[in-house]
Design a protein around this motif. Structure first.
Motif, PDB file in Angstrom:
ATOM      1  N   ASP A  39      -3.882  31.507   1.600  1.00 39.39           N
ATOM      2  CA  ASP A  39      -4.646  31.879   0.720  1.00 39.39           C
ATOM      3  C   ASP A  39      -4.381  31.651  -0.602  1.00 39.39           C
ATOM      4  O   ASP A  39      -4.939  31.675  -1.850  1.00 39.39           O
ATOM      5  N   THR A  40      -3.037  31.158  -0.819  1.00 40.58           N
ATOM      6  CA  THR A  40      -2.472  30.608  -1.996  1.00 40.58           C
ATOM      7  C   THR A  40      -2.385  29.280  -2.411  1.00 40.58           C
ATOM      8  O   THR A  40      -2.458  28.667  -3.444  1.00 40.58           O
ATOM      9  N   HIS A  41      -2.491  28.214  -1.254  1.00 39.06           N
ATOM     10  CA  HIS A  41      -2.238  27.011  -1.516  1.00 39.06           C
ATOM     11  C   HIS A  41      -3.484  25.858  -1.057  1.00 39.06           C
ATOM     12  O   HIS A  41      -4.296  26.197  -0.048  1.00 39.06           O
ATOM     13  N   VAL A  42      -3.618  24.599  -1.714  1.00 36.59           N
ATOM     14  CA  VAL A  42      -4.676  23.921  -1.351  1.00 36.59           C
ATOM     15  C   VAL A  42      -3.794  22.594  -1.152  1.00 36.59           C
ATOM     16  O   VAL A  42      -3.091  22.300  -1.861  1.00 36.59           O
ATOM     17  N   ARG A  43      -4.460  21.683  -0.404  1.00 36.40           N
ATOM     18  CA  ARG A  43      -3.941  20.457   0.037  1.00 36.40           C
ATOM     19  C   ARG A  43      -4.949  19.299  -0.651  1.00 36.40           C
ATOM     20  O   ARG A  43      -6.225  19.374  -0.615  1.00 36.40           O
ATOM     21  N   LEU A  44      -4.401  18.569  -1.507  1.00 38.13           N
ATOM     22  CA  LEU A  44      -5.190  17.625  -2.076  1.00 38.13           C
ATOM     23  C   LEU A  44      -4.561  16.015  -1.330  1.00 38.13           C
ATOM     24  O   LEU A  44      -3.599  15.759  -1.413  1.00 38.13           O
ATOM     25  N   SER A  45      -5.631  15.234  -0.869  1.00 44.76           N
ATOM     26  CA  SER A  45      -5.345  13.988  -0.200  1.00 44.76           C
ATOM     27  C   SER A  45      -5.293  12.793  -1.176  1.00 44.76           C
ATOM     28  O   SER A  45      -6.219  12.603  -2.136  1.00 44.76           O
ATOM     29  N   CYS A  46      -4.121  12.193  -1.458  1.00 48.72           N
ATOM     30  CA  CYS A  46      -4.247  10.902  -2.458  1.00 48.72           C
ATOM     31  C   CYS A  46      -4.708   9.664  -1.701  1.00 48.72           C
ATOM     32  O   CYS A  46      -4.317   8.359  -2.151  1.00 48.72           O
ATOM     33  N   ALA A  47      -5.428   9.748  -0.730  1.00 44.85           N
ATOM     34  CA  ALA A  47      -5.798   8.543   0.027  1.00 44.85           C
ATOM     35  C   ALA A  47      -7.001   7.918  -0.696  1.00 44.85           C
ATOM     36  O   ALA A  47      -7.158   6.815  -0.240  1.00 44.85           O
ATOM     37  N   ALA A  97       3.923  10.316   3.160  1.00 44.57           N
ATOM     38  CA  ALA A  97       2.443  10.686   3.281  1.00 44.57           C
ATOM     39  C   ALA A  97       1.819  10.378   2.017  1.00 44.57           C
ATOM     40  O   ALA A  97       2.134   9.679   1.238  1.00 44.57           O
ATOM     41  N   PHE A  98       0.591  11.202   1.923  1.00 44.71           N
ATOM     42  CA  PHE A  98      -0.255  10.981   0.758  1.00 44.71           C
ATOM     43  C   PHE A  98      -1.022  12.341   0.561  1.00 44.71           C
ATOM     44  O   PHE A  98      -2.182  12.234   0.351  1.00 44.71           O
ATOM     45  N   TYR A  99      -0.017  13.182   0.536  1.00 44.49           N
ATOM     46  CA  TYR A  99      -0.736  14.627   0.157  1.00 44.49           C
ATOM     47  C   TYR A  99       0.235  15.344  -1.062  1.00 44.49           C
ATOM     48  O   TYR A  99       1.423  14.900  -1.189  1.00 44.49           O
ATOM     49  N   VAL A 100      -0.412  16.063  -1.678  1.00 41.38           N
ATOM     50  CA  VAL A 100      -0.065  17.095  -2.601  1.00 41.38           C
ATOM     51  C   VAL A 100      -0.319  18.381  -2.186  1.00 41.38           C
ATOM     52  O   VAL A 100      -1.748  18.856  -2.304  1.00 41.38           O
ATOM     53  N   TYR A 101       0.482  19.564  -1.988  1.00 43.34           N
ATOM     54  CA  TYR A 101       0.391  20.735  -1.634  1.00 43.34           C
ATOM     55  C   TYR A 101       0.384  21.681  -3.070  1.00 43.34           C
ATOM     56  O   TYR A 101       1.661  21.831  -3.250  1.00 43.34           O
ATOM     57  N   PHE A 102      -0.682  22.204  -3.588  1.00 40.94           N
ATOM     58  CA  PHE A 102      -0.542  22.800  -4.929  1.00 40.94           C
ATOM     59  C   PHE A 102      -1.064  24.308  -4.699  1.00 40.94           C
ATOM     60  O   PHE A 102      -1.772  24.638  -3.669  1.00 40.94           O
ATOM     61  N   ASP A 103      -0.442  25.170  -5.638  1.00 44.69           N
ATOM     62  CA  ASP A 103      -0.648  26.673  -5.698  1.00 44.69           C
ATOM     63  C   ASP A 103      -1.755  27.095  -6.649  1.00 44.69           C
ATOM     64  O   ASP A 103      -1.714  26.696  -7.955  1.00 44.69           O
ATOM     65  N   VAL A 104      -2.519  27.599  -6.104  1.00 46.36           N
ATOM     66  CA  VAL A 104      -3.687  28.122  -7.006  1.00 46.36           C
ATOM     67  C   VAL A 104      -3.676  29.619  -7.317  1.00 46.36           C
ATOM     68  O   VAL A 104      -4.715  30.179  -7.608  1.00 46.36           O
ATOM     69  N   SER A 105      -2.658  30.274  -6.632  1.00 46.63           N
ATOM     70  CA  SER A 105      -2.726  31.781  -6.836  1.00 46.63           C
ATOM     71  C   SER A 105      -2.967  32.187  -8.471  1.00 46.63           C
ATOM     72  O   SER A 105      -3.368  33.210  -8.714  1.00 46.63           O
ATOM     73  N   GLY A 106      -2.362  31.450  -9.328  1.00 49.74           N
ATOM     74  CA  GLY A 106      -2.289  31.743 -10.820  1.00 49.74           C
ATOM     75  C   GLY A 106      -3.854  31.860 -11.385  1.00 49.74           C
ATOM     76  O   GLY A 106      -4.281  32.258 -12.605  1.00 49.74           O
ATOM     77  N   THR A 107      -4.773  30.999 -10.611  1.00 48.20           N
ATOM     78  CA  THR A 107      -6.290  31.207 -10.933  1.00 48.20           C
ATOM     79  C   THR A 107      -6.970  32.379 -10.803  1.00 48.20           C
ATOM     80  O   THR A 107      -7.886  32.741 -11.177  1.00 48.20           O
ATOM     81  N   ARG A 130       0.758  -1.238   0.102  1.00 48.49           N
ATOM     82  CA  ARG A 130      -0.154  -0.046  -0.183  1.00 48.49           C
ATOM     83  C   ARG A 130       0.844   1.480  -0.053  1.00 48.49           C
ATOM     84  O   ARG A 130       0.583   2.235  -0.532  1.00 48.49           O
ATOM     85  N   ARG A 131       1.867   1.084   0.578  1.00 47.14           N
ATOM     86  CA  ARG A 131       2.957   2.448   0.622  1.00 47.14           C
ATOM     87  C   ARG A 131       3.211   2.689  -0.641  1.00 47.14           C
ATOM     88  O   ARG A 131       3.606   3.857  -1.302  1.00 47.14           O
ATOM     89  N   GLN A 132       3.755   1.678  -1.314  1.00 50.52           N
ATOM     90  CA  GLN A 132       4.132   1.761  -2.750  1.00 50.52           C
ATOM     91  C   GLN A 132       3.003   2.230  -3.752  1.00 50.52           C
ATOM     92  O   GLN A 132       3.132   3.155  -4.613  1.00 50.52           O
ATOM     93  N   GLU A 133       1.600   2.068  -3.549  1.00 53.98           N
ATOM     94  CA  GLU A 133       0.648   2.584  -4.143  1.00 53.98           C
ATOM     95  C   GLU A 133       0.538   3.927  -3.948  1.00 53.98           C
ATOM     96  O   GLU A 133       0.149   4.806  -4.773  1.00 53.98           O
ATOM     97  N   PHE A 134       0.620   4.279  -2.689  1.00 56.63           N
ATOM     98  CA  PHE A 134       0.526   5.914  -2.072  1.00 56.63           C
ATOM     99  C   PHE A 134       1.653   6.514  -3.055  1.00 56.63           C
ATOM    100  O   PHE A 134       1.504   7.807  -3.426  1.00 56.63           O
ATOM    101  N   VAL A 135       2.963   6.074  -3.384  1.00 62.07           N
ATOM    102  CA  VAL A 135       4.039   6.708  -4.095  1.00 62.07           C
ATOM    103  C   VAL A 135       3.361   6.762  -5.578  1.00 62.07           C
ATOM    104  O   VAL A 135       3.497   7.920  -6.015  1.00 62.07           O
TER     105      VAL A 135
END
Length: 409
Positions: free
Chosen positions: A380-388, A339-349, A310-315
């Motif tokens: 105000d600039t970033h959002v967390r996405l969970s890959c769970a 972990a299983f998160y991606v922290y991305f930047d939405v300021s360009g939207t 499962r760890r490898q699947e999260f990768v």
């Protein structure tokens, strides 16, 4: 949702039958990941398919052997309280896990089994902080860590971090924010929300800096089991290998997929054990007896092999999510290594993170978590996405976000 918290009452209502709400309770901010999850559930109740990428809840559930062990534990036998520190057999199994997985020897007597990692944090805060103490915590970071510290009267000092520093504390930032009131440092590695880790040498230096100043070190290793292995296939080291006196918090929720079981543990210096025992006796009595019994099956060869798959699947899921976000114009400033998160930047939207998450939920039916949960600098600039969620759900969520982003252009 407008993001404003309410205290649920007034301190001066003029009514004799309305209890006063404590300052402590009114100071606690909402946990926005849970708030967005609640609204996602409401949309689902209306018949919508919501792609839930907001909560850190692995979709796999507990390993099969653990489920079998729980069924056996719940066969009608009496389930009395366990010792406040946890079942001796479970404390020994956790100690063996540290030796086998991380190559560090831990006395089982220093392990305290708790009702989830949250309870471990409550016990640690109760044992470590007094009103007015300052605690250094990275910005961004998991909100409940600072909320718990502040509930016991501490002042959580959010130390700004940058993408260049992988959104983590380093020795220089700890030193520059140290004051006469600093009593401790809290580090999460890998981190929620960023999924990034502190390099082992840097973590050792941070702990040494605090130790030299007579301060405690609390290290959140809840996602340690989901950290990337090195080129030789070795898992990341526990902080205990470089700082045996650190207080470590961990959980069965993430690596073992047992979120609703509410079972965790902490490792504390020997002198703290009687203190933690007294606190546990008074606060919780003990962690769930059947959950503790079933958790013994986590440490079988069979269960550990399942967890490693499962760890490898999260990768793979992290890579899928990060690459997909980049393709649709949502930059990922730092690629996660755990972990299983991606922290991305939405300021360009042109939207704030809160606005982006609201539109994602109500227009695209994708649940995400705004940066406001995690601190100030990226609020105000970033959002967390969970890959769970499953890979199929991730792909569906990314496709919906692509459509939303195209509308924003």
């Amino acid at each position: 949702m407008d993001g404003r918290s309410t205290d649920g009452g007034s301190t001066d209502s003029g009514s004799t039958d309305t209890p006063r709400i404590s300052h402590r309770a009114r100071a606690v901010a909402p946990f926005y990941a849970m708030e967005f999850g609640k609204h996602a559930a409401a949309l689902e109740a209306q018949g919508h398919h919501v792609v839930k990428l907001s909560l850190g809840e692995p979709d796999f559930g507990a390993p099969p052997a653990v489920l079998k062990a729980m069924r056996e534990a719940m066969d009608g036998r009496p389930l009395p309280y366990t010792p406040a520190l946890g079942l001796p057999a479970l404390r020994q199994a956790i100690a063996r896990f540290y030796q086998d997985a991380h190559g560090v020897e831990v006395d089982p007597g220093r392990i305290v089994v708790t009702a989830g990692a949250s309870a471990a944090l409550v016990l640690a805060a109760a044992a470590l902080v007094d009103p007015g103490d300052e605690v250094l915590i990275a910005d961004p970071s998991y909100p409940c860590n600072r909320q718990i510290m502040e509930s016991f009267g501490a002042r959580a000092v959010l130390v700004p971090t940058t993408a260049a520093g992988r959104f983590q504390l380093d020795t220089a930032s700890v030193r520059s924010h140290w004051t006469d009131r600093t009593r401790g440092v809290m580090v999460a590695t890998p981190s929620n929300p960023t999924g990034t880790s502190v390099p082992a040498a840097e973590l050792a230096a941070i702990c040494a800096t605090a130790r030299e100043r007579g301060a405690w070190r609390l290290v959140d290793e809840i996602y340690l089991g989901l950290g990337d292995h090195d080129e030789h296939g070795r898992p990341p080291a526990s902080v205990l290998s470089s700082d045996p006196g650190a207080v470590v918090v961990n959980s069965f929720s993430k690596y073992f997929g047992m979120t609703g079981w509410r079972l965790g543990w902490c490792v504390v210096p020997e002198a703290y054990v009687p203190v933690m025992e007294r606190l546990a006796q008074n606060y919780f009595l003990c962690a769930s007896a059947p959950a503790q019994r079933a958790a013994l099956a986590c440490f079988t060869r069979e269960s550990l092999a399942v967890c490693e798959e499962r760890r490898q699947e999260f990768v793979r899921r992290r890579a899928l999510a990060a690459e997909g976000l980049e393709r649709i114009g949502l930059p990922v400033p730092v690629r996660p290594d755990g972990a299983f998160y991606v922290y991305f930047d939405v300021s360009g939207t042109g939207l704030t993170s809160w606005e982006f998450c609201e539109r994602a939920l109500h227009e695209a039916h994708v649940a995400l978590t705004p940066g406001r949960d995690f601190g100030v600098g990226t609020a105000d600039t970033h959002v967390r996405l969970s890959c769970a969620a499953s890979a199929d759900e991730l792909r569906e969520g990314l496709a919906r976000l692509a459509t939303l982003v195209a509308k924003l252009d």
